[in-house]
Design an enzyme around this catalytic site. Structure first.
Site, PDB file in Angstrom:
ATOM      1  CG  HIS A  52      35.550  42.993  40.514  1.00 22.85           C
ATOM      2  ND1 HIS A  52      35.721  42.115  39.865  1.00 22.85           N
ATOM      3  CD2 HIS A  52      35.431  44.007  39.765  1.00 22.85           C
ATOM      4  CE1 HIS A  52      35.924  42.308  38.618  1.00 22.85           C
ATOM      5  NE2 HIS A  52      35.846  43.513  38.710  1.00 22.85           N
TER       6      HIS A  52
HETATM    7  P1  TYD Z   1      39.940  38.522  37.594  1.00 26.54           P
HETATM    8  O1  TYD Z   1      39.762  39.679  38.076  1.00 26.54           O
HETATM    9  O2  TYD Z   1      39.558  37.498  38.315  1.00 26.54           O
HETATM   10  O3  TYD Z   1      38.430  38.367  36.483  1.00 26.54           O
HETATM   11  P2  TYD Z   1      36.929  38.315  36.813  1.00 26.54           P
HETATM   12  O4  TYD Z   1      36.873  39.930  37.563  1.00 26.54           O
HETATM   13  O5  TYD Z   1      36.503  38.755  35.276  1.00 26.54           O
HETATM   14  O6  TYD Z   1      36.394  37.310  37.489  1.00 26.54           O
HETATM   15  O7  TYD Z   1      40.952  38.160  36.710  1.00 26.54           O
HETATM   16  C1  TYD Z   1      41.756  37.293  36.153  1.00 26.54           C
HETATM   17  C2  TYD Z   1      43.096  37.096  36.556  1.00 26.54           C
HETATM   18  O8  TYD Z   1      43.631  38.138  35.375  1.00 26.54           O
HETATM   19  C3  TYD Z   1      43.659  37.670  37.573  1.00 26.54           C
HETATM   20  O9  TYD Z   1      44.914  36.984  38.084  1.00 26.54           O
HETATM   21  C4  TYD Z   1      44.057  39.139  37.540  1.00 26.54           C
HETATM   22  C5  TYD Z   1      44.362  39.180  35.990  1.00 26.54           C
HETATM   23  N1  TYD Z   1      44.240  40.504  35.006  1.00 26.54           N
HETATM   24  C6  TYD Z   1      45.194  41.231  34.811  1.00 26.54           C
HETATM   25  O10 TYD Z   1      46.282  40.825  35.040  1.00 26.54           O
HETATM   26  N2  TYD Z   1      44.925  42.466  34.026  1.00 26.54           N
HETATM   27  C7  TYD Z   1      43.497  42.582  33.822  1.00 26.54           C
HETATM   28  O11 TYD Z   1      43.392  43.783  33.180  1.00 26.54           O
HETATM   29  C8  TYD Z   1      42.580  41.747  34.366  1.00 26.54           C
HETATM   30  C9  TYD Z   1      41.073  42.294  34.035  1.00 26.54           C
HETATM   31  C10 TYD Z   1      42.708  40.840  35.104  1.00 26.54           C
END
Ligand code: TYD
Length: 135
Positions: A52
């Protein structure tokens, strides 16, 4: 060092006979106020995550233990960065698409972010990313 729209910087390690200590202060060592901290660890072999970009969130990524790589795409250039030291900080700008991979089993990837979590600040669709940030 410039990587995509982002920057890889080195921060000073403070050490004495007891061991090492490294400090990061908002608006000083990183060019934004730190409003959120999260860390990624115990990542399973072969996992790639991220995929992303953001509209506004700026981040600083530090592999405080072990190592991992970050793939960056700013629509014109694609770059891979190795984070393998607690003193290497990737200042990740919102307009770089990013993916993290090659996590060592002991990797703890610390992320300092400029904004609180907001799902609306994510661009998860690559075509949308090109539409927003491409030429
Ligand atoms: P995700 O965005 O999929 O992680 P990455 O981009 O590293 O692959 O995040 C995993 C889960 O955690 C998703 O359900 C969103 C949640 N999350 C939060 O609630 N707060 C945060 O600050 C972050 C980074 C993720």
């Amino acid at each position: 060092m410039e990587v995509g729209n982002s920057k890889l910087i080195d921060i000073t390690e403070l050490g004495d006979e007891r061991g090492l200590l490294t400090v990061i202060e908002g608006n000083i060592s990183v060019p934004f106020e730190i409003n959120r901290v999260f860390y990624i660890y115990k990542t399973l072999p072969g996992i790639r995550r991220g995929f992303h970009a953001h509209y506004k969130t700026r981040q600083a990524l530090i592999s405080v233990s072990g190592s991992c790589k970050v793939y960056l795409d700013n629509t014109r250039r694609k770059t891979d960065v190795l984070l393998d030291s607690p003193t290497k900080v990737l200042i990740l700008e919102p307009n770089d698409w990013h993916e993290m991979y090659d996590f060592s089993p002991d990797c703890v990837l610390l992320v300092l972010a400029s904004h609180l979590y907001d799902a609306e600040d994510y661009i998860r669709d690559y075509d949308k990313f090109l539409e927003v940030y491409g030429r």
